[in-house]
Design a protein around this motif. Structure first.
Motif, PDB file in Angstrom:
ATOM      1  N   LEU A  67       0.845  -1.197   0.000  1.00 34.98           N
ATOM      2  CA  LEU A  67       0.000   0.000   0.000  1.00 34.98           C
ATOM      3  C   LEU A  67       0.873   1.237   0.000  1.00 34.98           C
ATOM      4  CD1 LEU A  67       0.170   1.192   3.095  1.00 34.98           C
ATOM      5  CD2 LEU A  67      -1.591  -0.487   3.556  1.00 34.98           C
ATOM      6  N   SER A  68       0.242   2.349  -0.309  1.00 34.93           N
ATOM      7  CA  SER A  68       0.916   3.642  -0.306  1.00 34.93           C
ATOM      8  C   SER A  68      -0.123   4.706   0.029  1.00 34.93           C
ATOM      9  CB  SER A  68       1.554   3.918  -1.666  1.00 34.93           C
ATOM     10  OG  SER A  68       0.575   3.888  -2.687  1.00 34.93           O
ATOM     11  N   PRO A  69       0.300   5.874   0.510  1.00 36.44           N
ATOM     12  CA  PRO A  69      -0.674   6.930   0.818  1.00 36.44           C
ATOM     13  C   PRO A  69      -1.333   7.446  -0.449  1.00 36.44           C
ATOM     14  CG  PRO A  69       1.577   7.723   1.080  1.00 36.44           C
ATOM     15  CD  PRO A  69       1.675   6.253   0.876  1.00 36.44           C
ATOM     16  N   ALA A  70      -2.612   7.774  -0.340  1.00 37.22           N
ATOM     17  CA  ALA A  70      -3.379   8.242  -1.492  1.00 37.22           C
ATOM     18  C   ALA A  70      -3.125   9.735  -1.700  1.00 37.22           C
ATOM     19  CB  ALA A  70      -4.861   7.978  -1.284  1.00 37.22           C
ATOM     20  N   ALA A  71      -2.562  10.071  -2.852  1.00 39.25           N
ATOM     21  CA  ALA A  71      -2.219  11.468  -3.121  1.00 39.25           C
ATOM     22  C   ALA A  71      -3.446  12.335  -3.338  1.00 39.25           C
ATOM     23  CB  ALA A  71      -1.310  11.533  -4.342  1.00 39.25           C
ATOM     24  N   ASP A  72      -4.566  11.705  -3.746  1.00 36.14           N
ATOM     25  CA  ASP A  72      -5.765  12.482  -4.066  1.00 36.14           C
ATOM     26  C   ASP A  72      -6.774  12.515  -2.932  1.00 36.14           C
ATOM     27  OD1 ASP A  72      -6.420   9.806  -4.194  1.00 36.14           O
ATOM     28  OD2 ASP A  72      -7.693   9.999  -5.973  1.00 36.14           O
ATOM     29  N   TYR A  73      -6.393  12.013  -1.752  1.00 34.89           N
ATOM     30  CA  TYR A  73      -7.356  12.010  -0.645  1.00 34.89           C
ATOM     31  C   TYR A  73      -7.210  13.300   0.136  1.00 34.89           C
ATOM     32  CZ  TYR A  73     -10.623   9.793   2.583  1.00 34.89           C
ATOM     33  OH  TYR A  73     -11.746   9.477   3.319  1.00 34.89           O
ATOM     34  N   VAL A  75      -7.595  14.291   3.084  1.00 34.79           N
ATOM     35  CA  VAL A  75      -7.121  14.291   4.467  1.00 34.79           C
ATOM     36  C   VAL A  75      -5.600  14.365   4.520  1.00 34.79           C
ATOM     37  CG1 VAL A  75      -6.886  12.864   6.546  1.00 34.79           C
ATOM     38  CG2 VAL A  75      -9.124  13.151   5.469  1.00 34.79           C
ATOM     39  N   ASN A  76      -4.927  13.409   3.899  1.00 37.44           N
ATOM     40  CA  ASN A  76      -3.483  13.263   4.056  1.00 37.44           C
ATOM     41  C   ASN A  76      -2.674  13.702   2.853  1.00 37.44           C
ATOM     42  OD1 ASN A  76      -4.924  10.832   3.166  1.00 37.44           O
ATOM     43  ND2 ASN A  76      -2.924   9.851   3.043  1.00 37.44           N
ATOM     44  N   LEU A  77      -3.315  13.916   1.718  1.00 33.31           N
ATOM     45  CA  LEU A  77      -2.651  14.545   0.571  1.00 33.31           C
ATOM     46  C   LEU A  77      -1.348  13.840   0.201  1.00 33.31           C
ATOM     47  CD1 LEU A  77      -3.161  18.251   1.744  1.00 33.31           C
ATOM     48  CD2 LEU A  77      -4.664  16.896   0.268  1.00 33.31           C
ATOM     49  N   GLY A  78      -1.381  12.506   0.216  1.00 30.82           N
ATOM     50  CA  GLY A  78      -0.213  11.739  -0.197  1.00 30.82           C
ATOM     51  C   GLY A  78       0.765  11.403   0.906  1.00 30.82           C
ATOM     52  N   MET A  79       0.412  11.671   2.149  1.00 31.84           N
ATOM     53  CA  MET A  79       1.308  11.384   3.274  1.00 31.84           C
ATOM     54  C   MET A  79       0.750  10.227   4.109  1.00 31.84           C
ATOM     55  SD  MET A  79       1.990  15.345   4.441  1.00 31.84           S
ATOM     56  CE  MET A  79       0.250  15.794   4.393  1.00 31.84           C
ATOM     57  N   GLY A  84       0.402   3.576   9.198  1.00 28.63           N
ATOM     58  CA  GLY A  84      -0.354   3.399   7.972  1.00 28.63           C
ATOM     59  C   GLY A  84       0.397   2.587   6.942  1.00 28.63           C
ATOM     60  N   TRP A  85       1.687   2.867   6.784  1.00 29.19           N
ATOM     61  CA  TRP A  85       2.492   2.107   5.830  1.00 29.19           C
ATOM     62  C   TRP A  85       2.500   0.618   6.164  1.00 29.19           C
ATOM     63  CZ3 TRP A  85       4.376   3.544   1.267  1.00 29.19           C
ATOM     64  CH2 TRP A  85       4.599   4.895   0.997  1.00 29.19           C
ATOM     65  N   CYS A 211       2.728  16.024  16.741  1.00 25.04           N
ATOM     66  CA  CYS A 211       3.924  15.471  16.099  1.00 25.04           C
ATOM     67  C   CYS A 211       3.998  13.960  16.273  1.00 25.04           C
ATOM     68  CB  CYS A 211       5.178  16.104  16.689  1.00 25.04           C
ATOM     69  SG  CYS A 211       5.561  17.735  16.048  1.00 25.04           S
ATOM     70  N   VAL A 212       3.554  13.471  17.425  1.00 22.89           N
ATOM     71  CA  VAL A 212       3.586  12.042  17.724  1.00 22.89           C
ATOM     72  C   VAL A 212       2.206  11.421  17.611  1.00 22.89           C
ATOM     73  CG1 VAL A 212       3.924  10.376  19.607  1.00 22.89           C
ATOM     74  CG2 VAL A 212       5.644  12.120  19.154  1.00 22.89           C
ATOM     75  N   GLY A 213       1.202  12.072  18.187  1.00 28.77           N
ATOM     76  CA  GLY A 213      -0.130  11.478  18.243  1.00 28.77           C
ATOM     77  C   GLY A 213      -0.872  11.507  16.921  1.00 28.77           C
ATOM     78  N   HIS A 214      -0.699  12.558  16.139  1.00 28.55           N
ATOM     79  CA  HIS A 214      -1.406  12.730  14.861  1.00 28.55           C
ATOM     80  C   HIS A 214      -0.449  13.367  13.857  1.00 28.55           C
ATOM     81  CE1 HIS A 214      -4.611  12.568  17.929  1.00 28.55           C
ATOM     82  NE2 HIS A 214      -5.354  12.026  16.984  1.00 28.55           N
ATOM     83  N   PRO A 215       0.573  12.625  13.434  1.00 30.76           N
ATOM     84  CA  PRO A 215       1.646  13.238  12.638  1.00 30.76           C
ATOM     85  C   PRO A 215       1.199  13.813  11.305  1.00 30.76           C
ATOM     86  CG  PRO A 215       1.857  10.840  12.699  1.00 30.76           C
ATOM     87  CD  PRO A 215       0.836  11.206  13.721  1.00 30.76           C
ATOM     88  N   ILE A 216       0.165  13.251  10.686  1.00 32.56           N
ATOM     89  CA  ILE A 216      -0.292  13.800   9.412  1.00 32.56           C
ATOM     90  C   ILE A 216      -0.982  15.143   9.636  1.00 32.56           C
ATOM     91  CG2 ILE A 216      -1.704  13.371   7.361  1.00 32.56           C
ATOM     92  CD1 ILE A 216       0.863  11.605   7.785  1.00 32.56           C
TER      93      ILE A 216
END
Length: 736
Positions: A67-73, A75-79, A84-85, A211-216
């Motif tokens: 899997l990979s982060p979704a660039a078009d979502y 929320v996370n914009l590819g991150m 998650g990884w 930074c730790v709890g919700h890094p995105i």
């Protein structure tokens, strides 16, 4: 029904070339999708924290391989963060619960058939009810299963089986925010969009370490183009505090003194939006009189902060166009958390920082579907965010479900802590725990294990058979996990995100929704859940349950619409214009109380229940340890990659001077003791904790041996972040 269950298994858990990806055109009510083509990719949402990131799952010959982060979502914009990884890897752990297990007379958990397991489930609970009454059984649920499954569980237990007591582990993370919003704004309604991180001029984080709890979400902060200032209010010099323009390291649990004092200083300065207050709120005059007792000198004395630091923050709030206040567990997990959260809401209201870009009093949620639990689980709130105590709400739900209103309880029953206390005193004799690890996550771990041992019957439903709680079960029901079933999660910004099935559960493990439907058959209330044989059908029910409520989603047509839009934030009533990618609440200044106004609410600060003493001179703080750990590590500990990214064993952070006074060396083993127990951990000597304070991550079982059971009186949420401890160096001969 066993034949039906087998058919369901064949239909939804059959060959891996079936039902793994649904394109927008294929999503239909109960429609069986076409087979996968090789090398296909689909988008789903992550199942860890409440950020709700979009992930692209890559499949080959119908098997999810990466899997990979979704660039078009949106929320996370590819991150994506490390959790998650690694989301797929933890599904293949050898300790997955793959078949029902029953504890035999020798005390061993041994495999049994689903038929035997469910007959035992029903007969044992029904016998307890016959002998001791309906108040003798309860369930403890979760914020980590899809919303559709929460709906089915709530219907089954409350309306089908008639159980009066049930709560969710959301009580441990989000009850305070939910109650604060309900009381102040009229509904449990986080007002913000993630875009507000990027559109603020001043971001104030209280008891939050994104930074730790919700890094995105922290990545979204870093995208801010307004040269925003960042303020962190936290006893620890956290990773977020290190990146801030101003860190206010106040004394533990002195938040209310600081926040009431800020309100008073802003009023004295004339930095309030009186027109907004007059048009949209109630109770400001009483609030202003109340906080007048907090001059600067009192703030400094109570918090240990410097006067210049406090004055700097007042100046920034007064002169910033867009101020946003953010909080998470450092506020929620407190014996006075509701009033602390409301003091942030009060500050946002009095300065007119509501409903505009980059503003708001914004609670960041914990679990991936804690918001779904708050609105649709039938635990603390009746379906759709309603109130069990209101006759009109019970009538509405009964009419929607086509059931007799008398089947709906008049209260939500015992809260989490009250359920465990009832077990201790012998009132509750049977308990069903779903997708949560109570032995690890509750305070006084050893006493919690002893409490569960008092039960006549304990059922644990989980995807792993090795959790501390599963090991105490009389009956273990094996459940599918994230990625092995469909449904929706609701994230922190109120966005419904789509969860897809990209893998098959091991053995004969079943999706929780299938288990609930099977239990309804064996219990004798099958008709209640029979119409909802696919998550998409439950989603349509959720739409009807939401109609006319602040969380109205009748404008979301179906899963296909969610897929195409990249998730949709509630509310979206039928007839609405196509939703914007990101939307915030209260732009019109209308709140959810009957008069459309928000309320200023406040109470005097309370003393810390267990302050430091000569015998226990240090205050223990707890929280998230690293980005790679999650809660009780039920899943993250299964990833070899994630295990390399955090310390293998429990540790204690201690200030250099406190360590030096005790002769403690770096990485030396120390004994940490409280009035409830003692543990041995490694010492991490660091100035990020203040003098007289120590910190332990919540992810290790040792931490909750020490913590104190005390609760906010309004939300019944536990206060994990303050108890008195002693730290001693072990004898040299005991060192490794």
């Amino acid at each position: 029904m066993i034949r039906k269950a087998t058919e369901l298994l064949r239909q939804w858990d059959g060959p891996l070339t079936r039902d793994l990806v649904l394109s927008p055109g294929e999503f239909g009510l109960g429609q069986v999708p076409e087979k996968l083509v090789p090398d296909q990719t689909t988008r789903t949402v992550c199942g860890y924290c409440s950020t709700g990131c979009g992930l692209q799952v890559h499949l080959r010959d119908g098997v999810a391989i990466n899997l990979s982060p979704a660039a078009d979502y949106p929320v996370n914009l590819g991150m994506a963060c490390p959790k998650g990884w690694e989301a797929l890897s933890v599904l293949h752990s050898p300790d997955r619960a793959s078949e029902p297990l029953w504890r035999n007379e020798a005390g061993e958990l041994k495999p049994v058939s689903w038929d035997d397991a469910l007959k035992t489930f029903c007969s044992r609970f029904q016998n307890i009810i016959r002998e001791h009454g309906l108040d003798s059984v309860a369930f403890l649920s979760t914020g980590q299963i899809p919303t559709e499954e929460m709906v089915l569980l709530g219907m089954l237990t409350r309306f089908g089986m008639g159980w009066r007591h049930g709560d969710s582990n959301t009580r441990q993370c989000m009850a305070t925010a939910a109650v604060a919003y309900k009381q102040s704004l009229g509904f449990d309604a986080p007002p913000y969009s993630y875009a507000d991180f990027e559109e603020s001029d001043l971001l104030i984080f209280v008891g939050a370490n994104p930074c730790v709890g919700h890094p995105i979400l922290w990545e979204r902060v870093l995208r801010n183009q307004r040269e925003a200032k960042i303020v962190v209010i936290d006893p620890r010099h956290t990773e977020t505090a290190q990146a801030a323009d101003l860190h206010l390291p106040l004394q533990p649990k002195s938040d209310l003194d600081l926040l009431y004092g800020l309100a008073n200083l802003l009023i004295e300065r004339g930095a309030v939006k009186q027109e907004y207050i007059d048009e949209h709120t109630n109770g400001f005059a009483d609030f202003a009189e109340f906080v007048s007792a907090w001059p600067l000198a009192r703030i400094v004395a109570a918090t240990g902060l410097k006067a210049a630091e406090v004055e700097q923050l007042v100046e920034w709030i007064a002169t910033s166009e867009r101020v946003s206040f953010w909080w998470t567990m450092g506020v929620n997990q407190s014996y006075q958390g509701v009033r602390t959260a409301q003091s942030l809401i009060n500050l946002a209201l009095m300065t007119g920082n509501f409903g505009r870009p980059g503003t708001g009093a914004n609670s960041i949620t914990g679990q991936c579907n804690a918001m779904g639990s708050r609105l649709f689980s039938n635990t603390s709130a009746l379906l759709g965010g309603r109130d069990f105590t209101k006759p009109e709400h019970r009538q509405q739900v009964a009419q929607i479900l086509g059931i007799d209103e008398t089947r709906i309880p008049h209260s939500s029953g015992y809260t989490y802590d009250q359920i465990l206390e009832a077990v201790r005193r012998g009132e509750i004799r049977g308990l069903w725990i779903i997708a949560t690890n109570t032995v690890h996550s509750w305070m006084q771990r050893d006493e919690t294990r002893e409490t569960l041992a008092k039960l006549d019957f304990l059922v644990v439903q989980d995807m792993y058979h090795t959790t501390e709680t599963a090991q105490e079960a009389d009956l273990l029901l094996p459940a599918a996990g994230w990625g092995e079933k469909e449904g929706t999660f609701i994230n922190s910004e109120r966005r419904f995100g789509l969860l897809k099935k990209v893998a098959r559960a091991p053995g004969v493990a079943l999706a929780d929704s299938h288990i609930f439907r099977l239990i309804s058959h064996y219990w004798g209330c099958e008709a209640l859940l029979a119409p909802y044989d696919h998550p998409a059908k439950v989603f349509q029910l959720m739409k009807r349950l939401s109609q006319g409520m602040p969380c109205d989603i009748t404008g979301i047509e179906d899963y296909a619409m969610l897929e195409q839009a990249g998730g949709i934030q509630w509310p979206l009533p039928a007839g609405s214009e196509p939703p914007a990618v990101e939307r915030r609440l209260f732009a019109d200044g209308k709140f959810f109380h009957a008069d459309g106004r928000a309320k200023f609410l406040f109470d005097a600060p309370l003393p810390m229940p267990e302050p430091a003493t000569d015998h226990y001179p240090l205050i223990l703080l707890t929280g998230r340890g690293t980005v790679s750990q999650w809660h009780t590590q039920t899943r993250t500990a299964k990833s070899a990659v994630l295990r390399k990214l955090y310390p293998a064993g429990a540790y204690l952070e201690i200030h250099p001077r406190d360590a030096r006074e005790r002769g403690i060396q770096p990485l030396e083993k120390v004994e940490v003791s409280s009035r409830r127990g003692r543990v041995t951990v490694k010492a991490m000597i660091t100035p990020t904790v203040g003098r007289g304070q120590v910190f332990m991550p919540m992810h290790y079982g040792e931490t909750n041996v020490l913590t104190l059971p005390h609760f906010d009186p309004h939300s019944r949420q536990p206060s994990y972040k303050d108890c008195a401890v002693q730290v001693r160096r072990l004898n040299q001969e005991n060192q490794p």
